[in-house]
Write a protein that holds these residues in place. Sequence first.
Motif, PDB file in Angstrom:
ATOM      1  N   LEU A 106      -2.251  -0.751 -11.565  1.00 33.37           N
ATOM      2  CA  LEU A 106      -1.250  -0.250 -10.611  1.00 33.37           C
ATOM      3  C   LEU A 106       0.332  -0.696 -11.404  1.00 33.37           C
ATOM      4  N   SER A 107       0.269  -1.201 -12.564  1.00 30.42           N
ATOM      5  CA  SER A 107       1.453  -1.800 -13.261  1.00 30.42           C
ATOM      6  C   SER A 107       2.218  -0.460 -13.854  1.00 30.42           C
ATOM      7  N   LYS A 108       1.275   0.777 -13.933  1.00 33.73           N
ATOM      8  CA  LYS A 108       1.919   1.901 -14.241  1.00 33.73           C
ATOM      9  C   LYS A 108       2.365   2.873 -13.434  1.00 33.73           C
ATOM     10  N   ILE A 109       2.614   2.170 -11.988  1.00 28.20           N
ATOM     11  CA  ILE A 109       3.334   3.063 -11.008  1.00 28.20           C
ATOM     12  C   ILE A 109       4.777   2.407 -11.231  1.00 28.20           C
ATOM     13  N   CYS A 110       5.652   3.538 -11.174  1.00 29.68           N
ATOM     14  CA  CYS A 110       7.262   3.481 -11.004  1.00 29.68           C
ATOM     15  C   CYS A 110       7.644   4.091  -9.802  1.00 29.68           C
ATOM     16  N   LYS A 136      -5.169  -9.041  -3.114  1.00 29.03           N
ATOM     17  CA  LYS A 136      -6.144  -8.196  -2.468  1.00 29.03           C
ATOM     18  C   LYS A 136      -5.883  -7.019  -3.197  1.00 29.03           C
ATOM     19  N   TRP A 137      -4.907  -6.861  -4.198  1.00 24.45           N
ATOM     20  CA  TRP A 137      -4.907  -5.712  -4.757  1.00 24.45           C
ATOM     21  C   TRP A 137      -5.571  -6.184  -6.432  1.00 24.45           C
ATOM     22  N   ALA A 138      -5.797  -7.272  -6.700  1.00 25.37           N
ATOM     23  CA  ALA A 138      -6.106  -7.655  -8.036  1.00 25.37           C
ATOM     24  C   ALA A 138      -7.533  -6.503  -8.585  1.00 25.37           C
ATOM     25  N   GLY A 139      -7.115  -6.257  -9.686  1.00 27.38           N
ATOM     26  CA  GLY A 139      -8.086  -5.207 -10.552  1.00 27.38           C
ATOM     27  C   GLY A 139      -8.183  -4.006  -9.828  1.00 27.38           C
ATOM     28  N   ARG A 140      -7.281  -3.583  -8.779  1.00 26.92           N
ATOM     29  CA  ARG A 140      -7.270  -2.205  -8.196  1.00 26.92           C
ATOM     30  C   ARG A 140      -6.611  -1.343  -9.177  1.00 26.92           C
ATOM     31  N   THR A 141      -7.129   0.039  -9.068  1.00 23.77           N
ATOM     32  CA  THR A 141      -6.447   1.142 -10.163  1.00 23.77           C
ATOM     33  C   THR A 141      -5.978   2.402  -9.193  1.00 23.77           C
ATOM     34  N   GLY A 173      10.989  -2.548   0.918  1.00 24.75           N
ATOM     35  CA  GLY A 173      11.446  -3.614   0.071  1.00 24.75           C
ATOM     36  C   GLY A 173      10.249  -4.500   0.044  1.00 24.75           C
ATOM     37  N   TYR A 174       9.344  -4.752   0.765  1.00 29.21           N
ATOM     38  CA  TYR A 174       8.286  -5.628   0.771  1.00 29.21           C
ATOM     39  C   TYR A 174       7.217  -4.929  -0.156  1.00 29.21           C
ATOM     40  N   THR A 175       6.999  -3.591  -0.036  1.00 27.72           N
ATOM     41  CA  THR A 175       6.106  -2.990  -0.940  1.00 27.72           C
ATOM     42  C   THR A 175       6.770  -3.078  -2.442  1.00 27.72           C
ATOM     43  N   SER A 176       8.021  -2.796  -2.573  1.00 30.26           N
ATOM     44  CA  SER A 176       8.811  -3.159  -3.842  1.00 30.26           C
ATOM     45  C   SER A 176       8.001  -4.287  -4.480  1.00 30.26           C
ATOM     46  N   ASP A 177       8.424  -5.274  -3.523  1.00 25.11           N
ATOM     47  CA  ASP A 177       8.177  -6.876  -4.288  1.00 25.11           C
ATOM     48  C   ASP A 177       6.553  -7.042  -4.438  1.00 25.11           C
ATOM     49  N   LEU A 178       5.489  -6.361  -3.664  1.00 28.37           N
ATOM     50  CA  LEU A 178       4.218  -6.175  -4.208  1.00 28.37           C
ATOM     51  C   LEU A 178       4.033  -5.627  -5.274  1.00 28.37           C
ATOM     52  N   LEU A 179       4.573  -4.444  -5.570  1.00 32.14           N
ATOM     53  CA  LEU A 179       4.412  -3.777  -6.773  1.00 32.14           C
ATOM     54  C   LEU A 179       4.799  -4.405  -7.886  1.00 32.14           C
ATOM     55  N   ILE A 180       5.993  -5.075  -7.763  1.00 31.05           N
ATOM     56  CA  ILE A 180       6.455  -5.906  -8.923  1.00 31.05           C
ATOM     57  C   ILE A 180       5.820  -7.167  -9.457  1.00 31.05           C
ATOM     58  N   ALA A 181       5.116  -7.802  -8.367  1.00 28.07           N
ATOM     59  CA  ALA A 181       4.340  -8.659  -8.404  1.00 28.07           C
ATOM     60  C   ALA A 181       2.963  -8.365  -9.270  1.00 28.07           C
ATOM     61  N   LEU A 182       2.691  -6.987  -9.158  1.00 26.78           N
ATOM     62  CA  LEU A 182       1.511  -6.344  -9.749  1.00 26.78           C
ATOM     63  C   LEU A 182       1.619  -6.038 -11.218  1.00 26.78           C
ATOM     64  N   GLY A 183       3.174  -5.951 -11.699  1.00 23.17           N
ATOM     65  CA  GLY A 183       3.683  -5.618 -12.903  1.00 23.17           C
ATOM     66  C   GLY A 183       4.231  -4.250 -12.926  1.00 23.17           C
ATOM     67  N   ARG A 234       0.412  -1.734   4.028  1.00 21.76           N
ATOM     68  CA  ARG A 234       0.006  -0.271   4.453  1.00 21.76           C
ATOM     69  C   ARG A 234       0.700   0.644   3.623  1.00 21.76           C
ATOM     70  N   ILE A 235       2.010   0.594   3.403  1.00 19.79           N
ATOM     71  CA  ILE A 235       2.642   1.666   2.505  1.00 19.79           C
ATOM     72  C   ILE A 235       2.084   1.536   1.073  1.00 19.79           C
ATOM     73  N   LEU A 236       1.996   0.283   0.657  1.00 22.09           N
ATOM     74  CA  LEU A 236       1.316   0.293  -0.931  1.00 22.09           C
ATOM     75  C   LEU A 236      -0.075   1.041  -0.910  1.00 22.09           C
ATOM     76  N   ASP A 237      -0.774   0.872   0.028  1.00 19.96           N
ATOM     77  CA  ASP A 237      -2.174   1.436   0.088  1.00 19.96           C
ATOM     78  C   ASP A 237      -1.944   2.846   0.092  1.00 19.96           C
ATOM     79  N   TYR A 238      -1.018   3.380   0.766  1.00 23.36           N
ATOM     80  CA  TYR A 238      -0.787   4.781   1.015  1.00 23.36           C
ATOM     81  C   TYR A 238      -0.176   5.432  -0.470  1.00 23.36           C
ATOM     82  N   VAL A 239       0.532   4.575  -1.154  1.00 25.56           N
ATOM     83  CA  VAL A 239       1.111   5.097  -2.561  1.00 25.56           C
ATOM     84  C   VAL A 239      -0.029   4.963  -3.503  1.00 25.56           C
ATOM     85  N   ILE A 240      -0.846   4.128  -3.443  1.00 23.75           N
ATOM     86  CA  ILE A 240      -2.043   4.405  -4.284  1.00 23.75           C
ATOM     87  C   ILE A 240      -2.917   5.479  -4.128  1.00 23.75           C
TER      88      ILE A 240
END
Length: 550
Positions: free
Chosen positions: A307-311, A105-110, A332-342, A516-522
Amino acid sequence: MKQKVLKVHKDDNVIVALTNLEAGEQVSYEGKQYILPEFVEAKHKFAAVPLPAGTEIIMYGVLVGKSETDIAEGGLLSIRNVKHAASDFITGERHTSWQMPDVSKWAGRTFNGYHRADGSVGTGNYWLVIPMVFCENRNLQVLQEALVTQLGYGRNKKYENQARALIDMYKSGSGIEEILYTEIDSPDTIPAKDRLFPNIDGIKFLTHAGGCGGTRQDAQALCGLLAGYITHPNVAGATVLSLGCQNAQVSILEEEIAKRDPAFSKPLYILDQQKTGTEAELLSQAIKQTFAGLIRANENTRKPAPLSKICIGLECGGSDGFSGISANPAIGYTSDLLIALGGSVILAEFPELCGVEQNLSDRCVDTESADRFRYLMKTYNERAMAVGSGFDMNPSPGNIKDGLITDAIKSAGAAKKGGTSPVTAILDYPEKVTKPGLNLLCTPGNDVESTTAEVASGANVVLFTTGLGTPTGNPITPVVKLSSNTKLYNKMNDIIDLDTGSIIEGDETIEQAGERILDYVIGVASGEIQVASVRHGQDDFIPWKRGVSL
């Protein structure tokens, strides 16, 4: 009906109260009935089975303490009958396979950020004014008074107006009772100025108490920390004030900058007071050069970035007995999502990893990293013990009051922030993140020292969980505050951004909250959402001296 109790892991011999449980109350869990001999406050634990003195207490599936007295089934666990205990760990086998979450669902998201010459992308665009030594703090304050309001970054006058109203009341004859109980409407009567430089989010002044009088190692670490801020993707440029004779020499700072960015090209102005002469000349030069730098920095605008540029930096403070059940596993799940996105994630606070070292060590991608993690944990704890402390003394009075009665209980819940992905790098303070994935950074558990360090290592967003409430922020990186329980969110929603108490209430799963947290972070990374700590100007900055701070 809302669930009243929870066993976090199938191997646990304790159960968590999700709501207040009265003495004599009967509760059931997985078909078994428990009659509680005494009151168990929400967030605290009771024995799932009889625990004779000396019994190992298991929670989150790991050793978190030992019973000091006999504890009956259903008996309350407290500091009176439980002592800290944690398992030792070795550099064992690698267990780096993990169930990568679905991120389609986040593929290609910026996100829209500020692109830097070194390839990093900022979530903000700040100018820094930094002292090399505490002797220059006063000069920073003068510069702050001269520049901030004039350039449109002044704070509102709400509380000044309130104080002025009280002065008027006192002058008109009002007594103490009237002053204490009169509601005062104190809006901002001074209209906010438009920023002269709309693409610059602020000018930040990093005053500190270091730079001289400590060890040479302290000076080196401070220069590394400051270099981390100057080279940070959220920073456009910096003005540095040096006295000249301090331990933290400009040459060391320049070396540390080169380590982090060999092709460093941001505007950087360094002024030496002992070379310049009069204070007036120093400050005049600083104002002119800073203004020139701001003109240049204002040319940068937000542009799309992957999104891979987010740390993300992971932090917790004012933790409670729900932190390890709701907020921490959610991010922790947000972390896993971001790591899976690079992307990159930083898990710090080494005193709060006590007892879960084996799991993290086994998740290291290579033996060298596992060995370094073991060394840093071991030497840190030994330094603390040498002065009569230790990791076991980490929990604060607030932690204990709200159910975190041993460091291992606190740590087992705190480690949930790191998700389940492999550990790609072990960093010692104040090293920089250079690899995507989960990075472990050696810092104390002190909220501000650790957040300060995570940002220096490259975090351009920080997720900060709390069960008791804290206003902690950072000068250049947005600190997103997440409550572990809805009661806290409702009470302190002026400083809390997101609530994960929905997990405790059974209204949301950990995975749903993490998404939900990842969407907020973006949204935060794009500048579309301004978090509470930024709105309030909560610019906390405390360098860590490598003495004992838990």
